[in-house]
Design a protein around this motif. Structure first.
Motif, PDB file in Angstrom:
ATOM      1  N   ARG A   1      50.650 -53.533  16.152  1.00 52.89           N
ATOM      2  CA  ARG A   1      50.266 -54.912  16.534  1.00 52.89           C
ATOM      3  C   ARG A   1      48.831 -54.863  17.053  1.00 52.89           C
ATOM      4  NH1 ARG A   1      54.745 -53.362  19.504  1.00 52.89           N
ATOM      5  NH2 ARG A   1      53.392 -53.486  21.319  1.00 52.89           N
TER       6      ARG A   1
ATOM      7  N   MET B   1      48.821 -50.715  19.814  1.00 49.66           N
ATOM      8  CA  MET B   1      47.918 -51.862  19.870  1.00 49.66           C
ATOM      9  C   MET B   1      46.495 -51.324  19.599  1.00 49.66           C
ATOM     10  SD  MET B   1      49.857 -53.609  23.158  1.00 49.66           S
ATOM     11  CE  MET B   1      48.372 -53.986  23.983  1.00 49.66           C
ATOM     12  N   SER B   2      45.482 -52.155  19.785  1.00 47.59           N
ATOM     13  CA  SER B   2      44.119 -51.720  19.427  1.00 47.59           C
ATOM     14  C   SER B   2      43.744 -50.365  20.047  1.00 47.59           C
ATOM     15  CB  SER B   2      43.084 -52.764  19.872  1.00 47.59           C
ATOM     16  OG  SER B   2      43.242 -53.942  19.128  1.00 47.59           O
TER      17      SER B   2
ATOM     18  N   GLY C   1      45.250 -56.731  17.866  1.00 48.46           N
ATOM     19  CA  GLY C   1      44.505 -57.957  18.091  1.00 48.46           C
ATOM     20  C   GLY C   1      43.012 -57.722  18.163  1.00 48.46           C
ATOM     21  N   GLN C   2      42.566 -57.123  19.256  1.00 45.19           N
ATOM     22  CA  GLN C   2      41.128 -57.062  19.554  1.00 45.19           C
ATOM     23  C   GLN C   2      40.310 -56.324  18.502  1.00 45.19           C
ATOM     24  OE1 GLN C   2      40.339 -56.920  24.018  1.00 45.19           O
ATOM     25  NE2 GLN C   2      42.343 -55.938  23.910  1.00 45.19           N
TER      26      GLN C   2
ATOM     27  N   ILE D   1      55.753 -62.045  19.452  1.00 45.79           N
ATOM     28  CA  ILE D   1      55.834 -60.677  19.964  1.00 45.79           C
ATOM     29  C   ILE D   1      55.952 -60.633  21.478  1.00 45.79           C
ATOM     30  CG2 ILE D   1      54.579 -59.734  17.974  1.00 45.79           C
ATOM     31  CD1 ILE D   1      52.062 -59.636  19.686  1.00 45.79           C
TER      32      ILE D   1
ATOM     33  N   ARG E   1      39.234 -59.747  23.964  1.00 48.50           N
ATOM     34  CA  ARG E   1      39.679 -60.881  24.782  1.00 48.50           C
ATOM     35  C   ARG E   1      39.304 -60.586  26.225  1.00 48.50           C
ATOM     36  NH1 ARG E   1      44.202 -59.580  22.114  1.00 48.50           N
ATOM     37  NH2 ARG E   1      44.862 -58.461  23.952  1.00 48.50           N
TER      38      ARG E   1
ATOM     39  N   LYS F   1      46.683 -64.093  19.245  1.00 48.06           N
ATOM     40  CA  LYS F   1      46.773 -64.868  20.486  1.00 48.06           C
ATOM     41  C   LYS F   1      45.377 -65.206  21.023  1.00 48.06           C
ATOM     42  CE  LYS F   1      47.326 -60.766  23.407  1.00 48.06           C
ATOM     43  NZ  LYS F   1      48.327 -59.804  23.890  1.00 48.06           N
TER      44      LYS F   1
HETATM   45  C1  LIG Z   1      48.172 -58.784  22.824  1.00 51.28           C
HETATM   46  C2  LIG Z   1      49.286 -57.935  22.336  1.00 51.28           C
HETATM   47  C3  LIG Z   1      49.059 -56.914  21.401  1.00 51.28           C
HETATM   48  C4  LIG Z   1      47.680 -56.597  20.827  1.00 51.28           C
HETATM   49  O1  LIG Z   1      46.825 -56.056  21.793  1.00 51.28           O
HETATM   50  P1  LIG Z   1      45.279 -55.757  21.392  1.00 51.28           P
HETATM   51  O2  LIG Z   1      44.733 -55.020  22.534  1.00 51.28           O
HETATM   52  O3  LIG Z   1      44.647 -57.100  21.194  1.00 51.28           O
HETATM   53  O4  LIG Z   1      45.313 -54.981  20.130  1.00 51.28           O
HETATM   54  C5  LIG Z   1      50.143 -56.183  20.968  1.00 51.28           C
HETATM   55  N1  LIG Z   1      51.388 -56.418  21.433  1.00 51.28           N
HETATM   56  C6  LIG Z   1      51.650 -57.395  22.328  1.00 51.28           C
HETATM   57  C7  LIG Z   1      53.046 -57.590  22.790  1.00 51.28           C
HETATM   58  C8  LIG Z   1      50.617 -58.187  22.808  1.00 51.28           C
HETATM   59  O5  LIG Z   1      50.876 -59.151  23.699  1.00 51.28           O
END
Ligand SMILES: *Cc1c(COP(=O)(O)O)cnc(C)c1O
Length: 263
Positions: free
Chosen positions: A248, A232-233, A250-251, A107, A257, A63
Motif C-alpha cells: 500500500r 508502505m512507502s 501513497g507518498q 484500508i 503528506r 488519501k
Molecule cells: C496512508 C497509509 C498507507 C500508505 O502510507 P505511505 O507512507 O503514504 O506510503 C498504507 N496503509 C495505510 C493503512 C495507510 O493509512
C-alpha cells in the motif's frame, strides 16, 4: 523468505533515500515516472528473494489527494486506489464514477455506522478486525446484493495505538467470518511498527506471514488466506522480502503528506 543461496543483501533500512521528501506529483508524466520508480523498487526487492514481480500488487494510496490529481494518476495507469477514510472513499468514488474500471480499497479502521458507505463504494476492505463490523458490512452488502473482498487486520507490533486483532485471536475470528457469505476473506493485513529500526519492522512482517502460513491449512471453507497486505512507502521492500502480495504505497507515488499518525 530469506534464501540461503541468495547472495543479494536484504534491505537493512526502512528509509528509502528520498523518503520523507517525495515531491508532489500532479501531471500524468509525474505519475508515470513515480509509478515506474516504485515498480523498479518492487522488482529489485523481488529479485533479492527470488520472487516473480507479478506476485506483488501495488495499491496506490490516494488519501488526502484531490480528484484532479487522481484523474492524472488514472491516466498514468492506476486502476485501484486505497483510501483510509470511508467518507473520503465514498465521495471520491462518486466524483470519479465516470472513469472506466476504477476500483476502491478501504484500508483504514471502520466504525459500524460507516459500514453502509464501504458496502456501497468499495471493492475491497482491508481493515476488518471485529465481529460487529463484519455483521454491519454483511447486512449492508446483502441489501445491495453484492460481495466484498476483505482482509483481516492484525496488530503485529503489539502497540496499543494500532488497530487490528492480536495474532492469537485471528484463528477464532476467521471461523466466525465463515458465517458471512458476502464477505470474501482473501488474507491478512498489517501495519509495521513505526520505527527506523528495520529489524523491528521486519519482525512485524515475519509475524504476519508466519500467522498466515499457520492458519492457511486449517482455514474454514470459503476463507482464503492468499493475500498478505503489508508495506508502505518507507518499508515496502522489507515487506516484499518477507512475502507481501499487496503493498500500500501513497507518498512514493503522490508525494509527501503532512505527517499524521497511521492507524
Ligand atoms: C496512508 C497509509 C498507507 C500508505 O502510507 P505511505 O507512507 O503514504 O506510503 C498504507 N496503509 C495505510 C493503512 C495507510 O493509512
Amino acid at each position: 523468505m530469506q534464501d540461503s543461496e541468495n547472495t543479494l543483501p536484504l534491505a537493512t533500512s526502512t528509509r528509502h533515500a528520498a523518503h520523507g521528501s517525495y515531491e508532489a506529483a500532479t501531471t500524468v508524466e509525474d505519475f508515470r515516472h513515480n509509478l515506474a520508480q516504485v515498480q523498479a523498487r518492487i522488482a529489485a526487492a523481488c529479485a533479492r528473494v527470488g520472487r516473480d514481480a507479478g506476485t506483488v500488487r501495488l495499491l496506490p494510496v490516494s488519501k488526502t489527494v484531490e480528484e484532479a490529481r487522481l484523474r492524472a494518476a488514472y491516466a498514468a495507469g492506476c486502476r485501484f486506489f486505497g483510501e483510509n477514510k470511508p467518507q473520503e472513499a465514498a465521495r471520491k468514488s462518486a466524483a470519479l464514477a465516470g472513469l472506466d474500471g476504477l476500483r476502491w480499497s478501504v484500508i483504514g479502521h471502520l466504525q459500524t455506522n460507516k459500514a453502509k458507505l464501504v458496502a456501497g463504494c468499495a471493492d475491497e476492505f482491508q481493515a476488518l478486525d471485529s465481529l460487529r463490523v463484519a455483521e454491519a458490512l454483511e447486512r449492508r452488502l446483502q441489501q445491495l446484493g453484492r460481495g466484498l473482498d476483505v482482509l483481516v487486520q492484525v496488530n503485529t507490533s503489539n502497540e496499543a495505538s494500532k488497530f487490528g486483532l492480536p495474532p492469537e485471536e485471528v484463528a477464532a475470528f476467521l471461523r466466525q467470518l465463515a458465517a458471512f457469505p458476502a464477505l470474501r476473506v482473501r488474507g491478512l493485513m498489517t501495519l509495521a511498527m513505526l520505527t527506523e529500526d528495520a529489524r523491528a519492522v521486519r519482525a512485524c512482517f515475519v509475524r504476519l506471514r508466519t500467522l498466515r502460513d499457520a492458519l492457511r491449512e486449517a482455514a474454514p471453507a470459503g476463507v482464503a488466506l492468499e493475500e498478505l497486505s503489508m508495506g508502505m512507502s518507507g518499508d515496502f521492500e522489507i515487506a516484499i522480502e518477507e512475502g507481501a502480495t499487496i503493498v500500500r504505497v501513497g507518498q512514493a507515488i503522490f508525494g509527501s503528506r503532512a505527517p499524521v499518525a497511521a492507524g
